[in-house]
Motif scaffolding. Sequence first.
Motif, PDB file in Angstrom:
ATOM      1  N   SER A  59       0.844  -1.193   0.000  1.00  0.00           N
ATOM      2  CA  SER A  59       0.000   0.000   0.000  1.00  0.00           C
ATOM      3  C   SER A  59       0.879   1.242   0.000  1.00  0.00           C
ATOM      4  O   SER A  59       1.813   1.348   0.803  1.00  0.00           O
ATOM      5  N   PRO A  60       0.588   2.226  -0.865  1.00  0.00           N
ATOM      6  CA  PRO A  60       1.394   3.455  -0.867  1.00  0.00           C
ATOM      7  C   PRO A  60       1.217   4.296   0.379  1.00  0.00           C
ATOM      8  O   PRO A  60       1.977   5.240   0.607  1.00  0.00           O
ATOM      9  N   TRP A  61       0.228   3.956   1.220  1.00  0.00           N
ATOM     10  CA  TRP A  61      -0.075   4.735   2.426  1.00  0.00           C
ATOM     11  C   TRP A  61       0.513   4.112   3.680  1.00  0.00           C
ATOM     12  O   TRP A  61       0.239   4.590   4.786  1.00  0.00           O
ATOM     13  N   GLN A  62       1.311   3.045   3.535  1.00  0.00           N
ATOM     14  CA  GLN A  62       1.787   2.309   4.698  1.00  0.00           C
ATOM     15  C   GLN A  62       3.285   2.003   4.576  1.00  0.00           C
ATOM     16  O   GLN A  62       3.787   1.753   3.476  1.00  0.00           O
ATOM     17  N   ALA A  95       0.906   3.971   9.219  1.00  0.00           N
ATOM     18  CA  ALA A  95      -0.011   4.286   8.111  1.00  0.00           C
ATOM     19  C   ALA A  95      -0.391   5.760   8.180  1.00  0.00           C
ATOM     20  O   ALA A  95      -0.505   6.339   9.260  1.00  0.00           O
ATOM     21  N   LEU A  96      -0.573   6.354   7.011  1.00  0.00           N
ATOM     22  CA  LEU A  96      -1.031   7.745   6.917  1.00  0.00           C
ATOM     23  C   LEU A  96      -2.479   7.761   6.461  1.00  0.00           C
ATOM     24  O   LEU A  96      -2.827   7.161   5.434  1.00  0.00           O
ATOM     25  N   HIS A 123      14.431  15.588   3.804  1.00  0.00           N
ATOM     26  CA  HIS A 123      14.230  15.478   2.361  1.00  0.00           C
ATOM     27  C   HIS A 123      14.775  14.163   1.805  1.00  0.00           C
ATOM     28  O   HIS A 123      14.917  14.014   0.598  1.00  0.00           O
ATOM     29  N   LYS A 124      15.074  13.211   2.695  1.00  0.00           N
ATOM     30  CA  LYS A 124      15.461  11.869   2.263  1.00  0.00           C
ATOM     31  C   LYS A 124      14.680  10.852   3.081  1.00  0.00           C
ATOM     32  O   LYS A 124      15.259  10.034   3.802  1.00  0.00           O
ATOM     33  N   PRO A 125      13.366  10.899   3.018  1.00  0.00           N
ATOM     34  CA  PRO A 125      12.569  10.007   3.864  1.00  0.00           C
ATOM     35  C   PRO A 125      12.686   8.564   3.383  1.00  0.00           C
ATOM     36  O   PRO A 125      12.892   8.303   2.197  1.00  0.00           O
ATOM     37  N   PRO A 126      12.551   7.596   4.314  1.00  0.00           N
ATOM     38  CA  PRO A 126      12.601   6.190   3.916  1.00  0.00           C
ATOM     39  C   PRO A 126      11.366   5.741   3.148  1.00  0.00           C
ATOM     40  O   PRO A 126      11.362   4.656   2.561  1.00  0.00           O
ATOM     41  N   HIS A 127      10.311   6.572   3.143  1.00  0.00           N
ATOM     42  CA  HIS A 127       9.079   6.222   2.437  1.00  0.00           C
ATOM     43  C   HIS A 127       8.316   7.516   2.156  1.00  0.00           C
ATOM     44  O   HIS A 127       8.388   8.472   2.945  1.00  0.00           O
TER      45      HIS A 127
END
Length: 337
Positions: free
Chosen positions: A108-111, A116-117, A181-185
Amino acid sequence: MNKHWMLVSGLCLGLAACLGGGVGVSDSPSPNPDSGQPAADPGYGGGNTTVRFALKSGNQAVNCNSLLSGIGVSQAQAKLTEGMIYVHDVVLINSRGQEVPLQLDQGSPWQFLNLALLDFAGGSCKQPGVDNNKPLAGSNSEVVGSVPAGAYTGLSFKVGVPVSAKNAKGEDVALNHQPAHKPPHPILGVYWLMWEWQSGHRFMRVDLAPEGGVKRQDGSSNDKWAFHLGSTDCQADSAVVGGYRCGKPNRVKVRFDQFNPRQDRVVLDLQSLFAGSDVARDDSADFGCKSNVTDQECQTLFRQLDLRLDESSPGGNDGGQPLTDGRHSKVFRLEKI
């Protein structure tokens, strides 16, 4: 044998046959689906699982630019301009009271890992060109994953971004504190949820634009009243994953003893969240609350979220901690799907 007794006995048996069999004292009649009486719930059996959430104002469904009525002590009308929260450590509670983690679907792109967002407002509320970090497309109101087969009767989760979580290799991955600006996801790279002055993320962001704006006694005003929840009192500490330790974590615990994901969803109620606030005026440092312990507006909001804003006494080290075990939330509730 007394023939009168035989007659009564035979009559009773006949009536039982006419009624389709006798009803013993210990038997319970099956609930009538039209009577409003709920059927006995055997519990949830596990497997692929979706925990559904909703953003509402009372009974009104809310999304981007919804006009809300009856908000706060002044019963203001206000437009929703932002509505996002992070949730983590989502668990189902089995019939023995054990918490079993929901293994989140990493497709999931939200997790990401155990985080989860939830974006209730959606991309249409965002301001394009604010930063190179783009919003995720659309909205999201679900946490999807799986739990082993079992008998589950409850739900628990936390609002916030954890300090870290373990990846599939068992390695600790920094979540709340990581290079901005370099988040893991991608869910950790949403610009308007970054809180760089606190070296972390906003866990909950709910921004309102009340009709007539937000007034102050000195005559100044602002178009928005904003609530931003996040960890505060953060100091650099190389011994902690992510490099920061926060004196006030401000993560919200929510627990429901009765929950079935096939039947129930979790509602974040904005009328309840802002019940003691006046979103039409503010004489504190911020227009709204940015989790500042000296902000009077935050006292009311944190109380609604069942959080301790500041330490109970000097050196108490309990600031930013839940006041209870999460069972009596004033802001989150369950409703039938």
